[in-house]
Write a protein that holds these residues in place. Structure first.
Motif, PDB file in Angstrom:
ATOM      1  N   UNK A   1       0.835  -1.205   0.000  1.00 57.55           N
ATOM      2  CA  UNK A   1       0.000   0.000   0.000  1.00 57.55           C
ATOM      3  C   UNK A   1       0.859   1.241   0.000  1.00 57.55           C
ATOM      4  N   UNK A   2       1.960   1.212   0.787  1.00 54.13           N
ATOM      5  CA  UNK A   2       2.831   2.370   0.834  1.00 54.13           C
ATOM      6  C   UNK A   2       3.488   2.654  -0.490  1.00 54.13           C
ATOM      7  N   UNK A   3       3.887   1.578  -1.199  1.00 51.68           N
ATOM      8  CA  UNK A   3       4.530   1.769  -2.488  1.00 51.68           C
ATOM      9  C   UNK A   3       3.572   2.393  -3.486  1.00 51.68           C
ATOM     10  N   UNK A   4       2.306   1.967  -3.448  1.00 53.87           N
ATOM     11  CA  UNK A   4       1.325   2.524  -4.369  1.00 53.87           C
ATOM     12  C   UNK A   4       1.039   3.978  -4.036  1.00 53.87           C
ATOM     13  N   UNK A   5       1.056   4.329  -2.757  1.00 54.86           N
ATOM     14  CA  UNK A   5       0.833   5.700  -2.349  1.00 54.86           C
ATOM     15  C   UNK A   5      -0.628   6.016  -2.120  1.00 54.86           C
ATOM     16  N   UNK A   6      -0.854   7.052  -1.325  1.00 53.25           N
ATOM     17  CA  UNK A   6      -2.197   7.522  -1.009  1.00 53.25           C
ATOM     18  C   UNK A   6      -2.305   8.975  -1.457  1.00 53.25           C
ATOM     19  N   UNK A   7      -3.240   9.259  -2.366  1.00 54.23           N
ATOM     20  CA  UNK A   7      -3.452  10.632  -2.820  1.00 54.23           C
ATOM     21  C   UNK A   7      -3.990  11.473  -1.672  1.00 54.23           C
ATOM     22  N   UNK A   8      -3.422  12.635  -1.479  1.00 52.31           N
ATOM     23  CA  UNK A   8      -3.829  13.516  -0.385  1.00 52.31           C
ATOM     24  C   UNK A   8      -4.837  14.561  -0.873  1.00 52.31           C
ATOM     25  N   UNK A   9      -5.762  14.951  -0.026  1.00 49.90           N
ATOM     26  CA  UNK A   9      -6.724  16.002  -0.396  1.00 49.90           C
ATOM     27  C   UNK A   9      -6.086  17.382  -0.291  1.00 49.90           C
ATOM     28  N   UNK A  10      -5.088  17.625  -1.119  1.00 50.60           N
ATOM     29  CA  UNK A  10      -4.302  18.851  -1.048  1.00 50.60           C
ATOM     30  C   UNK A  10      -4.227  19.522  -2.409  1.00 50.60           C
ATOM     31  N   UNK A  11      -4.120  20.836  -2.386  1.00 53.35           N
ATOM     32  CA  UNK A  11      -3.933  21.602  -3.617  1.00 53.35           C
ATOM     33  C   UNK A  11      -2.463  21.852  -3.896  1.00 53.35           C
ATOM     34  N   UNK A  12      -1.608  21.647  -2.885  1.00 51.69           N
ATOM     35  CA  UNK A  12      -0.177  21.917  -3.031  1.00 51.69           C
ATOM     36  C   UNK A  12       0.566  21.179  -1.936  1.00 51.69           C
ATOM     37  N   UNK A  13       1.897  21.317  -1.934  1.00 50.32           N
ATOM     38  CA  UNK A  13       2.724  20.703  -0.891  1.00 50.32           C
ATOM     39  C   UNK A  13       3.884  21.629  -0.556  1.00 50.32           C
ATOM     40  N   UNK A  14       4.207  21.708   0.753  1.00 49.32           N
ATOM     41  CA  UNK A  14       5.372  22.488   1.151  1.00 49.32           C
ATOM     42  C   UNK A  14       6.267  21.780   2.153  1.00 49.32           C
ATOM     43  N   UNK A  15       5.681  21.088   3.162  1.00 51.36           N
ATOM     44  CA  UNK A  15       6.528  20.494   4.193  1.00 51.36           C
ATOM     45  C   UNK A  15       5.835  19.277   4.795  1.00 51.36           C
ATOM     46  N   UNK A  16       6.640  18.405   5.422  1.00 48.25           N
ATOM     47  CA  UNK A  16       6.132  17.195   6.052  1.00 48.25           C
ATOM     48  C   UNK A  16       6.915  16.930   7.330  1.00 48.25           C
TER      49      UNK A  16
END
Length: 449
Positions: free
Chosen positions: A35-50
């Motif tokens: 599941x991690x390799x496939x990834x999970x789409x986030x409900x985000x319009x952009x990305x800056x930090x984690x």
């Protein structure tokens, strides 16, 4: 000095957001790893930090365009969104992970979030038009990089005081943009500031013990090594070095905190754009068009793991405090939503488990199976392997036993005298430990009259 924005990244040719484990030995991927390799789409319009909260097992991902912080669990599933965080950019956790601090780039403020309730508990203004972008803890205080008018600067906020007030602090140099900030608990008073997207790249190291910025070292990287268009950097766990990801050169450079001199590099490829350091010193490096790689503490070759990744985001890597989970954010650059990938064993050593048996054996006669469990570093004393048998009478499997491996050779053996005819399959399983990944192996024997 030539000033440029970040160069355009090379167009991707693979599927956006794909992430595949390369060279994982004989390890069998778990459902979580898949599941991690496939990834999970986030409900985000952009990305800056984690950032990763190891107390509550939460991952926080900032979305400046949407003014939100997406919250996921350790499997990448979205468990909440913190809204009304205008221009949410840089993130940093308090030492006890009880508070998340957020640079609100379009609200000219810093927000404090309670990580247990996921609610904003405080907000402090940083000054009209300051647009805070980056955050770091050093000297017991919260430091922020900001931009005002046509230049950048560094400010400080004492969040432990009864009435915290954000204050700009002279840094002894001119910043064209809001400097990126980083620190390490190993040297809690040291604050590293760097300017991204310029040529040559610039780093400065400050002592913050007095609440001011006392310069220890400063360097523009015009040569030895020449670094330009920096995208990310991180201080190593021992506080001795800084790992730099920049568009040029195509390697993650290592420089000493003491004087910013060259101290080696990690091999990469096109456009290195992310780096993260685990609390035990394991290093993760990433590039937009190449691999995410992890390295054991104090080593720069060979890579511990490699993950083929497309469209890794700048600053898009973060470790969980247990050093065994790495989180990567991809997507967005080519129109895709940001995608979070979970790599559960990125900080562990691969193990190889194998079984050897004769292809056939007579019914009722002793049958000996030999196995080997090996790893790049020695396995702990007392390591054992579980073995099960699947046959016509036990289609779901039955335990054979628990067998210790040899401390010197890594081998183990067991002997049975099967009474049934037909194929039987032995499955050996190593459950892993704090530094080694699980492994599994099978062998099939045909029992004849």
């Amino acid at each position: 000095m030539r000033i440029h924005k970040r160069a355009a990244l090379a167009a991707a040719t693979a599927l956006i957001g794909s992430l595949t484990l390369i060279g994982a030995g004989s390890v069998t991927a778990t459902a979580e790893e898949t599941a991690g390799a496939a990834g999970v789409a986030l409900p985000s319009a952009s990305f800056r930090d984690i950032v990763v909260d190891g107390v509550h097992d939460r991952v926080f991902v900032s979305d400046p365009s949407g003014g939100t912080i997406v919250v996921t669990d350790y499997e990448g599933a979205v468990v909440g969104q913190i809204t009304a965080e205008e221009g949410a950019a840089g993130l940093v956790l308090s030492a006890d992970a009880g508070k998340l601090y957020v640079a609100l780039s379009t609200a000219d403020a810093i927000a404090e979030i309670d990580t247990a309730t996921l609610t904003e508990t405080n907000r402090w203004p940083t000054g009209t038009g300051t647009s805070p972008q980056t955050l770091a803890m050093a000297g017991g205080k919260l430091w922020f990089g900001y931009t005002i008018a046509s230049s950048g600067g560094i400010g400080v906020l004492d969040v432990a005081s009864p009435s915290p007030t954000a204050t700009p602090v002279p840094s002894g140099r001119y910043w064209y943009y809001a400097p990126t900030l980083a620190s390490s608990p190993a040297d809690p008073n040291a604050l590293v500031a760097g300017e991204e997207g310029v040529s040559p790249a610039m780093l400065a190291v400050y002592d913050t013990s007095t609440g001011t910025l006392q310069k220890r070292a400063e360097r523009g990287f015009s040569s030895a090594p020449s670094i330009s268009y920096m995208n990310d950097f991180a201080v190593t766990a021992d506080g001795q070095n800084i790992v730099v990801a920049a568009n040029n050169p195509y390697d993650h450079q290592i420089v000493r905190v003491s004087d910013l001199s060259s101290n080696g590099s990690y091999s990469s490829w096109q456009f290195p754009n992310a780096v993260a350091v685990a609390t035990d010193g394991t290093v993760a490096t990433g590039a937009d068009g190449d691999f995410v790689k992890t390295y054991r503490p104090g080593t720069t070759w060979p890579a511990l793991h490699e993950y083929a990744v497309d469209d890794l985001q700048r600053d898009g890597l973060a470790w969980a405090p247990d050093e065994n989970r790495l989180f990567a954010v991809t997507g967005f650059s080519y129109g895709s939503a940001p995608t979070l990938h979970v790599l559960p064993n990125a900080g562990k050593l691969d193990t190889t488990l194998s079984l050897q048996s004769p292809p056939t054996s007579r019914r009722g006669k002793p049958l000996t199976v030999t196995g080997w469990l090996t790893a790049a570093e020695p396995l702990p004393a007392g390591t054992t392997v579980e073995v099960t048998r699947t046959d016509a009478d036990h289609p779901t499997g039955t335990p054979v036993g628990t067998f210790p491996i040899s401390a010197t050779t890594g081998d183990f053996t067991f002997t049975e005298s099967p009474r049934m005819l037909g194929d039987i399959t032995y499955t050996a399983t190593y459950s892993g430990d704090g530094t080694h990944v699980p492994a599994r192996a099978e062998t099939t024997v045909t029992i004849t009259k």
